[in-house]
Design a protein around this motif. Structure first.
Motif, short mmCIF file in Angstrom:
data_model
loop_
_atom_site.label_atom_id
_atom_site.label_comp_id
_atom_site.label_asym_id
_atom_site.label_seq_id
_atom_site.Cartn_x
_atom_site.Cartn_y
_atom_site.Cartn_z
N SER A 32 0.81 -1.00 -0.04
CA SER A 32 0.02 -0.07 -0.17
C SER A 32 0.73 1.31 0.13
O SER A 32 0.67 2.24 -0.70
CB SER A 32 -1.03 -0.13 1.22
OG SER A 32 -1.76 -1.02 1.13
N LEU A 33 1.82 1.32 0.92
CA LEU A 33 2.83 2.42 0.83
C LEU A 33 3.44 2.50 -0.34
O LEU A 33 3.52 3.74 -0.91
CB LEU A 33 3.84 1.94 1.85
CG LEU A 33 5.18 3.34 1.92
CD1 LEU A 33 4.46 4.55 2.37
CD2 LEU A 33 6.15 2.91 2.91
N PHE A 34 3.73 1.75 -1.05
CA PHE A 34 4.46 1.69 -2.55
C PHE A 34 3.21 2.25 -3.56
O PHE A 34 3.59 3.07 -4.49
CB PHE A 34 4.95 0.20 -3.10
CG PHE A 34 5.43 0.35 -4.60
CD1 PHE A 34 6.24 1.03 -5.27
CD2 PHE A 34 4.43 -0.28 -5.51
CE1 PHE A 34 6.71 0.87 -6.54
CE2 PHE A 34 4.68 -0.37 -6.90
CZ PHE A 34 5.63 0.20 -7.33
N LEU A 35 2.16 1.46 -3.62
CA LEU A 35 1.05 1.89 -4.43
C LEU A 35 0.62 3.34 -4.32
O LEU A 35 0.14 3.97 -4.98
CB LEU A 35 -0.04 1.17 -4.27
CG LEU A 35 -0.02 -0.28 -4.77
CD1 LEU A 35 -1.18 -1.23 -4.41
CD2 LEU A 35 0.44 -0.26 -6.34
N SER A 36 0.78 3.92 -2.99
CA SER A 36 0.33 5.36 -2.63
C SER A 36 1.11 6.48 -3.47
O SER A 36 0.60 7.67 -3.52
CB SER A 36 0.30 5.54 -1.25
OG SER A 36 1.88 5.65 -0.98
N PHE A 37 2.42 6.09 -4.13
CA PHE A 37 3.23 6.93 -4.86
C PHE A 37 2.89 6.77 -6.23
O PHE A 37 3.83 7.12 -7.01
CB PHE A 37 4.56 6.97 -4.28
CG PHE A 37 5.07 7.16 -2.93
CD1 PHE A 37 4.98 8.50 -2.81
CD2 PHE A 37 5.18 6.20 -1.96
CE1 PHE A 37 5.25 8.87 -1.50
CE2 PHE A 37 5.26 6.69 -0.66
CZ PHE A 37 5.46 7.94 -0.39
N THR A 38 1.87 6.02 -6.70
CA THR A 38 1.74 5.62 -8.15
C THR A 38 0.19 6.01 -8.34
O THR A 38 -0.52 6.28 -7.40
CB THR A 38 1.95 4.06 -8.37
OG1 THR A 38 1.02 3.46 -7.91
CG2 THR A 38 3.45 3.66 -7.80
N ASN A 39 0.16 5.98 -9.79
CA ASN A 39 -1.19 6.10 -10.27
C ASN A 39 -1.93 4.69 -10.63
O ASN A 39 -2.83 4.80 -11.63
CB ASN A 39 -1.41 7.14 -11.37
CG ASN A 39 -0.60 6.59 -12.67
OD1 ASN A 39 -0.02 5.74 -12.43
ND2 ASN A 39 -0.67 7.29 -13.65
N PHE A 40 -1.52 3.84 -10.13
CA PHE A 40 -2.11 2.47 -10.57
C PHE A 40 -3.62 2.11 -10.32
O PHE A 40 -4.16 2.66 -9.35
CB PHE A 40 -1.40 1.55 -9.36
CG PHE A 40 -1.78 -0.09 -9.70
CD1 PHE A 40 -1.44 -0.65 -10.87
CD2 PHE A 40 -2.57 -1.12 -8.61
CE1 PHE A 40 -1.96 -2.05 -11.30
CE2 PHE A 40 -2.81 -2.25 -9.04
CZ PHE A 40 -2.58 -2.82 -10.04
N GLY A 41 -4.19 1.81 -11.47
CA GLY A 41 -5.57 1.76 -11.73
C GLY A 41 -6.03 0.30 -11.36
O GLY A 41 -7.13 -0.06 -11.50
N GLY A 42 -5.16 -0.86 -11.30
CA GLY A 42 -5.84 -2.13 -11.18
C GLY A 42 -5.90 -2.83 -12.27
O GLY A 42 -6.18 -4.15 -12.20
N TYR A 43 -5.52 -2.53 -13.38
CA TYR A 43 -5.98 -3.22 -14.70
C TYR A 43 -4.80 -3.56 -15.47
O TYR A 43 -4.94 -4.28 -16.72
CB TYR A 43 -6.97 -2.70 -15.59
CG TYR A 43 -8.31 -2.21 -14.85
CD1 TYR A 43 -9.20 -3.45 -14.83
CD2 TYR A 43 -8.72 -1.06 -14.38
CE1 TYR A 43 -10.35 -3.10 -14.00
CE2 TYR A 43 -9.84 -0.89 -13.66
CZ TYR A 43 -10.81 -1.95 -13.52
OH TYR A 43 -12.06 -1.77 -13.01
N SER A 44 -3.56 -2.98 -15.18
CA SER A 44 -2.37 -3.47 -15.63
C SER A 44 -1.12 -3.50 -14.65
O SER A 44 -1.42 -3.11 -13.35
CB SER A 44 -2.07 -2.40 -16.63
OG SER A 44 -1.77 -1.18 -16.16
N ASN A 45 -0.15 -3.85 -15.10
CA ASN A 45 1.00 -3.90 -14.28
C ASN A 45 1.98 -2.68 -14.46
O ASN A 45 3.21 -2.82 -13.97
CB ASN A 45 2.03 -5.11 -14.70
CG ASN A 45 1.07 -6.43 -14.09
OD1 ASN A 45 0.49 -6.46 -13.33
ND2 ASN A 45 1.34 -7.58 -14.97
N ILE A 46 1.47 -1.58 -14.89
CA ILE A 46 2.24 -0.22 -15.22
C ILE A 46 1.86 0.38 -13.90
O ILE A 46 0.84 0.76 -13.49
CB ILE A 46 1.52 0.42 -16.20
CG1 ILE A 46 1.92 -0.42 -17.64
CG2 ILE A 46 2.30 1.79 -16.64
CD1 ILE A 46 1.14 0.02 -19.02
N TYR A 47 3.07 0.74 -13.38
CA TYR A 47 3.08 1.77 -12.28
C TYR A 47 3.81 3.11 -12.31
O TYR A 47 5.14 3.09 -12.54
CB TYR A 47 3.79 1.14 -10.88
CG TYR A 47 3.15 -0.19 -10.61
CD1 TYR A 47 2.47 -0.23 -9.55
CD2 TYR A 47 3.70 -1.39 -11.27
CE1 TYR A 47 1.62 -1.48 -9.21
CE2 TYR A 47 3.31 -2.61 -10.85
CZ TYR A 47 2.32 -2.81 -9.79
OH TYR A 47 1.66 -4.01 -9.57
#
Length: 293
Positions: A32-47
């Protein structure tokens, strides 16, 4: 050497627990800490790294700010009311009377069913229309018109707090009751011989010896209140507007419904820090209070 070997054997039993805790607590927290610095949308592995943009959005989103405000009000309001009600209730249930076991079971029972079930039942009772159970009773007894228990912003907030307090007070009363029964009766006899009345015995004997129970009870109330979801959701769905929206509801809405995983993760991290800070502060202050008493 034998002592070291024995310690290693004892610690080896903790290894399965450590693995489970790491997989289901530490790893999700770090993710969660890592994802909080990204715009990850849940449908791809692009961060795509966006820095602190998600954290900045937390302070400009009206729903998020309202949810934090209401969650804090719910948490501290429920903790105060439950503590004020549970201690006297425990003292009453500690007395000797014919049906005390039955009464203990009755007061403890509301904490057994699911909070969601309790909230749906109370939603029927507090329905803000003329056919609502409470409104119908008030109209028949006092000729009072229908009250917007769940549709008025202020009434909705306090109605959810009331339902949560009603549901959990008996459980915390039983907790205090267990500590009350461990207090030696000699203390009260000595205080009575010294001329202490009932209030003085409560102030100088019961209350100080209940301090450890109060530490546990308040900590559970604060952490549970901050994580609340089902009761406000079932009663008001977060309405009217954002008035009874909780932090957990916003995290679920942003992360699952709207697929804004980065924003939801940022809010989860901030929420974790808030819960941690409040828990540490509460335990520290209550332990100091125990020493003062």
């Amino acid at each position: 050497m034998n002592k070291l070997k024995r310690q290693l054997q004892f610690q080896s039993f903790l290894l399965p627990i450590l693995i489970v805790y790491t997989l289901f607590t530490i790893y999700p927290l770090l993710q969660s800490l890592f994802l909080s610095f990204t715009n990850f949308g849940g449908y791809s592995n692009i961060y795509d790294f966006v820095g602190f943009r998600n954290y900045k959005r937390l302070f400009v989103d009206d729903a998020i700010r309202a949810s934090i405000s209401y969650t804090l009000l719910f948490t501290f309001g429920k903790a105060l009311l439950v503590t004020v009600l549970a201690i006297p209730l425990a003292m009453v249930l500690d007395q000797k009377f014919l049906t005390r076991n039955l009464h203990r079971a009755i007061f403890f029972f509301p904490s057994i069913p699911s909070g969601l079930l309790i909230a749906y039942i109370w939603g029927f009772i507090l329905a803000p229309i003329g056919s609502g159970v409470l409104n119908k009773i008030l109209n028949q007894l006092f000729n009072i018109g229908a009250q917007p228990w769940l549709s008025d912003p202020l009434l909705a907030k306090w109605s959810t707090i009331f339902v949560a307090t009603w549901a959990i007070t008996g459980w915390h009363a039983v907790l205090y009751l267990a500590f009350l029964q461990s207090i030696p009766k000699d203390y009260y006899e000595a205080a009575s011989i010294d001329g202490a009345n009932r209030f003085q015995q409560f102030r100088y004997v019961t209350l100080p010896l209940l301090a450890p129970a109060m530490t546990v009870s308040v900590m559970l109330l604060l952490t549970g209140g901050l994580k609340v979801f089902e009761i406000p959701f079932a009663l008001t769905k977060g309405g009217p507007g954002f008035e009874t929206l909780t932090v957990t509801q916003v995290i679920v809405q942003k992360g699952i419904t709207e697929a804004q995983y980065g924003l939801a993760s940022a809010m989860s991290v901030v929420f974790f820090l808030i819960v941690l800070a409040i828990a540490i502060f509460q335990v520290t202050m209550m332990q100091r209070r125990e020493q003062d008493l």
